[in-house]
Design a protein around this motif. Structure first.
Motif, PDB file in Angstrom:
ATOM      1  N   LEU A 145     -17.505  -0.849   7.480  1.00 13.23           N
ATOM      2  CA  LEU A 145     -16.964  -1.403   6.246  1.00 13.23           C
ATOM      3  C   LEU A 145     -15.602  -0.792   5.914  1.00 13.23           C
ATOM      4  O   LEU A 145     -14.656  -1.495   5.588  1.00 13.23           O
ATOM      5  CB  LEU A 145     -17.955  -1.190   5.099  1.00 13.23           C
ATOM      6  CG  LEU A 145     -17.702  -2.002   3.829  1.00 13.23           C
ATOM      7  CD1 LEU A 145     -19.015  -2.326   3.145  1.00 13.23           C
ATOM      8  CD2 LEU A 145     -16.787  -1.268   2.873  1.00 13.23           C
ATOM      9  N   GLY A 146     -15.512   0.518   6.003  1.00  9.19           N
ATOM     10  CA  GLY A 146     -14.251   1.172   5.713  1.00  9.19           C
ATOM     11  C   GLY A 146     -13.155   0.805   6.691  1.00  9.19           C
ATOM     12  O   GLY A 146     -12.010   0.570   6.316  1.00  9.19           O
ATOM     13  N   LEU A 147     -13.498   0.709   7.987  1.00  6.06           N
ATOM     14  CA  LEU A 147     -12.482   0.395   8.981  1.00  6.06           C
ATOM     15  C   LEU A 147     -12.007  -1.047   8.873  1.00  6.06           C
ATOM     16  O   LEU A 147     -10.827  -1.337   9.076  1.00  6.06           O
ATOM     17  CB  LEU A 147     -13.008   0.679  10.391  1.00  6.06           C
ATOM     18  CG  LEU A 147     -13.331   2.141  10.710  1.00  6.06           C
ATOM     19  CD1 LEU A 147     -13.582   2.311  12.204  1.00  6.06           C
ATOM     20  CD2 LEU A 147     -12.249   3.092  10.237  1.00  6.06           C
ATOM     21  N   ARG A 148     -12.909  -1.956   8.530  1.00  5.62           N
ATOM     22  CA  ARG A 148     -12.484  -3.344   8.302  1.00  5.62           C
ATOM     23  C   ARG A 148     -11.501  -3.422   7.136  1.00  5.62           C
ATOM     24  O   ARG A 148     -10.478  -4.112   7.211  1.00  5.62           O
ATOM     25  CB  ARG A 148     -13.699  -4.228   7.981  1.00  5.62           C
ATOM     26  CG  ARG A 148     -14.517  -4.667   9.188  1.00  5.62           C
ATOM     27  CD  ARG A 148     -15.578  -5.653   8.737  1.00  5.62           C
ATOM     28  NE  ARG A 148     -16.405  -6.116   9.816  1.00  5.62           N
ATOM     29  CZ  ARG A 148     -16.117  -7.134  10.610  1.00  5.62           C
ATOM     30  NH1 ARG A 148     -14.970  -7.779  10.448  1.00  5.62           N
ATOM     31  NH2 ARG A 148     -16.935  -7.511  11.562  1.00  5.62           N
ATOM     32  N   TYR A 149     -11.828  -2.722   6.081  1.00  5.27           N
ATOM     33  CA  TYR A 149     -10.968  -2.749   4.896  1.00  5.27           C
ATOM     34  C   TYR A 149      -9.609  -2.115   5.192  1.00  5.27           C
ATOM     35  O   TYR A 149      -8.565  -2.683   4.876  1.00  5.27           O
ATOM     36  CB  TYR A 149     -11.657  -1.996   3.764  1.00  5.27           C
ATOM     37  CG  TYR A 149     -10.875  -1.930   2.474  1.00  5.27           C
ATOM     38  CD1 TYR A 149     -10.844  -3.020   1.613  1.00  5.27           C
ATOM     39  CD2 TYR A 149     -10.194  -0.781   2.113  1.00  5.27           C
ATOM     40  CE1 TYR A 149     -10.140  -2.965   0.415  1.00  5.27           C
ATOM     41  CE2 TYR A 149      -9.491  -0.709   0.926  1.00  5.27           C
ATOM     42  CZ  TYR A 149      -9.463  -1.802   0.079  1.00  5.27           C
ATOM     43  OH  TYR A 149      -8.768  -1.735  -1.092  1.00  5.27           O
ATOM     44  N   ASP A 150      -9.617  -0.962   5.814  1.00  2.00           N
ATOM     45  CA  ASP A 150      -8.360  -0.252   6.004  1.00  2.00           C
ATOM     46  C   ASP A 150      -7.506  -0.822   7.121  1.00  2.00           C
ATOM     47  O   ASP A 150      -6.292  -0.601   7.141  1.00  2.00           O
ATOM     48  CB  ASP A 150      -8.632   1.233   6.207  1.00  2.00           C
ATOM     49  CG  ASP A 150      -9.043   1.876   4.899  1.00  2.00           C
ATOM     50  OD1 ASP A 150      -8.250   1.847   3.951  1.00  2.00           O
ATOM     51  OD2 ASP A 150     -10.172   2.377   4.809  1.00  2.00           O
ATOM     52  N   ALA A 151      -8.100  -1.580   8.033  1.00  2.00           N
ATOM     53  CA  ALA A 151      -7.278  -2.267   9.020  1.00  2.00           C
ATOM     54  C   ALA A 151      -6.343  -3.260   8.336  1.00  2.00           C
ATOM     55  O   ALA A 151      -5.259  -3.563   8.835  1.00  2.00           O
ATOM     56  CB  ALA A 151      -8.159  -2.988  10.034  1.00  2.00           C
ATOM     57  N   ARG A 152      -6.778  -3.769   7.162  1.00  2.00           N
ATOM     58  CA  ARG A 152      -5.934  -4.681   6.392  1.00  2.00           C
ATOM     59  C   ARG A 152      -4.901  -3.928   5.560  1.00  2.00           C
ATOM     60  O   ARG A 152      -3.859  -4.476   5.217  1.00  2.00           O
ATOM     61  CB  ARG A 152      -6.789  -5.526   5.448  1.00  2.00           C
ATOM     62  CG  ARG A 152      -7.730  -6.488   6.153  1.00  2.00           C
ATOM     63  CD  ARG A 152      -8.632  -7.173   5.135  1.00  2.00           C
ATOM     64  NE  ARG A 152      -9.483  -8.168   5.752  1.00  2.00           N
ATOM     65  CZ  ARG A 152      -9.171  -9.451   5.864  1.00  2.00           C
ATOM     66  NH1 ARG A 152      -8.010  -9.885   5.415  1.00  2.00           N
ATOM     67  NH2 ARG A 152      -9.992 -10.303   6.433  1.00  2.00           N
ATOM     68  N   GLN A 153      -5.202  -2.678   5.231  1.00  2.00           N
ATOM     69  CA  GLN A 153      -4.351  -1.933   4.319  1.00  2.00           C
ATOM     70  C   GLN A 153      -3.348  -1.018   5.020  1.00  2.00           C
ATOM     71  O   GLN A 153      -2.289  -0.723   4.479  1.00  2.00           O
ATOM     72  CB  GLN A 153      -5.224  -1.057   3.392  1.00  2.00           C
ATOM     73  CG  GLN A 153      -6.256  -1.819   2.580  1.00  2.00           C
ATOM     74  CD  GLN A 153      -5.647  -2.638   1.465  1.00  2.00           C
ATOM     75  OE1 GLN A 153      -4.559  -2.349   0.994  1.00  2.00           O
ATOM     76  NE2 GLN A 153      -6.339  -3.691   1.054  1.00  2.00           N
ATOM     77  N   VAL A 154      -3.694  -0.542   6.205  1.00  2.00           N
ATOM     78  CA  VAL A 154      -2.917   0.502   6.865  1.00  2.00           C
ATOM     79  C   VAL A 154      -2.062  -0.078   7.986  1.00  2.00           C
ATOM     80  O   VAL A 154      -2.579  -0.707   8.906  1.00  2.00           O
ATOM     81  CB  VAL A 154      -3.852   1.591   7.438  1.00  2.00           C
ATOM     82  CG1 VAL A 154      -3.044   2.681   8.120  1.00  2.00           C
ATOM     83  CG2 VAL A 154      -4.708   2.178   6.329  1.00  2.00           C
ATOM     84  N   PRO A 155      -0.755   0.127   7.938  1.00  2.00           N
ATOM     85  CA  PRO A 155       0.120  -0.397   8.983  1.00  2.00           C
ATOM     86  C   PRO A 155      -0.174   0.226  10.353  1.00  2.00           C
ATOM     87  O   PRO A 155      -0.691   1.344  10.443  1.00  2.00           O
ATOM     88  CB  PRO A 155       1.524   0.007   8.503  1.00  2.00           C
ATOM     89  CG  PRO A 155       1.381   0.300   7.052  1.00  2.00           C
ATOM     90  CD  PRO A 155      -0.009   0.821   6.874  1.00  2.00           C
ATOM     91  N   ASP A 156       0.139  -0.517  11.393  1.00  2.00           N
ATOM     92  CA  ASP A 156       0.117  -0.017  12.773  1.00  2.00           C
ATOM     93  C   ASP A 156      -1.280   0.305  13.291  1.00  2.00           C
ATOM     94  O   ASP A 156      -1.455   1.139  14.173  1.00  2.00           O
ATOM     95  CB  ASP A 156       1.019   1.215  12.923  1.00  2.00           C
ATOM     96  CG  ASP A 156       2.460   0.918  12.531  1.00  2.00           C
ATOM     97  OD1 ASP A 156       2.885  -0.243  12.703  1.00  2.00           O
ATOM     98  OD2 ASP A 156       3.153   1.839  12.062  1.00  2.00           O
ATOM     99  N   THR A 157      -2.287  -0.340  12.715  1.00  2.00           N
ATOM    100  CA  THR A 157      -3.640  -0.214  13.244  1.00  2.00           C
ATOM    101  C   THR A 157      -4.233  -1.600  13.405  1.00  2.00           C
ATOM    102  O   THR A 157      -3.745  -2.574  12.827  1.00  2.00           O
ATOM    103  CB  THR A 157      -4.555   0.606  12.319  1.00  2.00           C
ATOM    104  OG1 THR A 157      -4.689  -0.069  11.058  1.00  2.00           O
ATOM    105  CG2 THR A 157      -4.020   2.013  12.089  1.00  2.00           C
ATOM    106  N   LYS A 158      -5.301  -1.686  14.187  1.00  2.00           N
ATOM    107  CA  LYS A 158      -5.995  -2.968  14.356  1.00  2.00           C
ATOM    108  C   LYS A 158      -7.495  -2.709  14.514  1.00  2.00           C
ATOM    109  O   LYS A 158      -7.921  -1.749  15.166  1.00  2.00           O
ATOM    110  CB  LYS A 158      -5.450  -3.750  15.544  1.00  2.00           C
ATOM    111  CG  LYS A 158      -5.450  -3.005  16.876  1.00  2.00           C
ATOM    112  CD  LYS A 158      -4.746  -3.831  17.958  1.00  2.00           C
ATOM    113  CE  LYS A 158      -4.660  -3.073  19.273  1.00  2.00           C
ATOM    114  NZ  LYS A 158      -3.943  -3.853  20.326  1.00  2.00           N
TER     115      LYS A 158
END
Length: 327
Positions: free
Chosen positions: A252-265
């Motif tokens: 859940l956290g990684l799905r959310y932060d993939a949208r928020q944090v640049p340069d990650t997928k």
């Protein structure tokens, strides 16, 4: 740059992935609290600055209406008082989003906050929120300090021996990668062969990587390299500077932060775990909570909450009391 505070909080809080030597530890320990030595050599990019995620402001709760038939499922004392005591952790700022956070004016926000407030409206009660720690909430439910606990608690065999669950979402084990790595999806551990994977010691993530260590050799590929960090901050610094290719962490956290944090997928999920409210064993409150979640699912309010917090794929089709555990 990677938002270190936000993502570090994910690993520290993930309730669903703890591996413990005893049932007691399985009940109380968060995977990021496990001891261990951080791998060396991870540093931030010079001049990089963290960016806080935007906080969604859509009102998805005020339109929820009380269902008298579901309220009747609550104990008479609860119906008379109109309140239930809820134990949870306090999440200042935005570090705990999407689960929970606080705006500058002190307003509590987050997916968990919206879900519990919507459930309360369905049941016609209000929450008396008391703050504990991840390690103290379940014991607080057991000894009667709290009527309900909520802290991303995953359903496990050990926990179901001492508390009941009313599920409200799925969380699990996923991968977040640097934008520079060649792969775009992980469906199995052999997709990680030849890469540097970072996770926390003493966790289900570590167990899965350790158990699968021979898979690359069996496939004729180079092994993946694993780095263990007691704190998540250096993992995300490593993703930023290329010393880590992939992070193995909570869905859940990684799905959310993939949208928020640049340069990650976001690279995908390999397993899931139901998460729920916890109540005392055999308490009728668990059934009422589960029925309220199902009411929200049926009328579309549940979907609105998940759309607001941009965590697709983590909702459930039906809430259950004490579903079969996955760990």
């Amino acid at each position: 740059m990677i938002n270190v505070r936000v993502l570090a909080h994910r690993i520290r809080r993930l309730a669903v992935t703890t591996v413990a030597a005893t049932a007691g530890l399985a009940l109380l320990a968060a995977c990021g609290d496990s001891s261990g030595t951080a791998a060396a050599g991870v540093a931030a990019k010079p001049g990089a600055a963290a960016k806080s995620p935007a906080i969604p402001t859509e009102d998805v709760v005020s339109s929820v209406v009380t269902d008298p038939a579901l309220k009747a499922k609550l104990p008479a004392g609860v119906r008379r008082s109109g309140t239930l005591t809820l134990g949870t952790t306090f999440n200042p700022g935005t570090a705990g989003l999407p689960h929970g956070g606080e705006t500058p004016d002190g307003t509590k926000v987050g997916l968990d906050v919206d879900l519990r407030n919507a459930v309360a409206k369905v049941l016609g009660i209000s929450w008396r929120v008391q703050n504990g720690t991840f390690a103290t909430v379940i014991p607080g439910v057991q000894n009667g300090k709290y009527d309900v606990g909520q802290d991303n608690f995953g359903v496990t065999r050990a926990r179901e021996k001492v508390v009941d669950f009313a599920t409200y979402l799925n969380d699990g084990q996923s991968f977040l990668g640097s934008k520079d790595i060649k792969i775009n999806k992980v469906t199995g551990l052999t997709d990680l062969c030849g890469l540097t994977v970072a996770t926390t010691p003493g966790s289900t993530f570590q167990q899965i990587l350790t158990d699968g260590a021979s898979k690359c050799a069996a496939a004729g590929k180079k092994p993946y390299r694993v780095q263990y960090f007691a704190d998540a901050a250096p993992i995300f610094l490593g993703l930023a500077n290329g010393k880590v290719d992939v992070m193995f962490g909570p869905t859940l956290g990684l799905r959310y932060d993939a949208r928020q944090v640049p340069d990650t997928k976001y690279l995908g999920e390999i397993s899931t775990t139901p998460v729920g409210f916890v109540t005392a064993r055999k308490s009728p409150v668990a059934g009422a909570l589960s029925a309220a979640v199902n009411k929200l699912i049926a009328n579309g309010d549940y979907a609105k909450i998940f759309r607001k917090w941009q965590v697709p794929g983590t909702g459930i089709g039906k809430s259950a009391v004490n579903p079969p555990p996955t760990f």
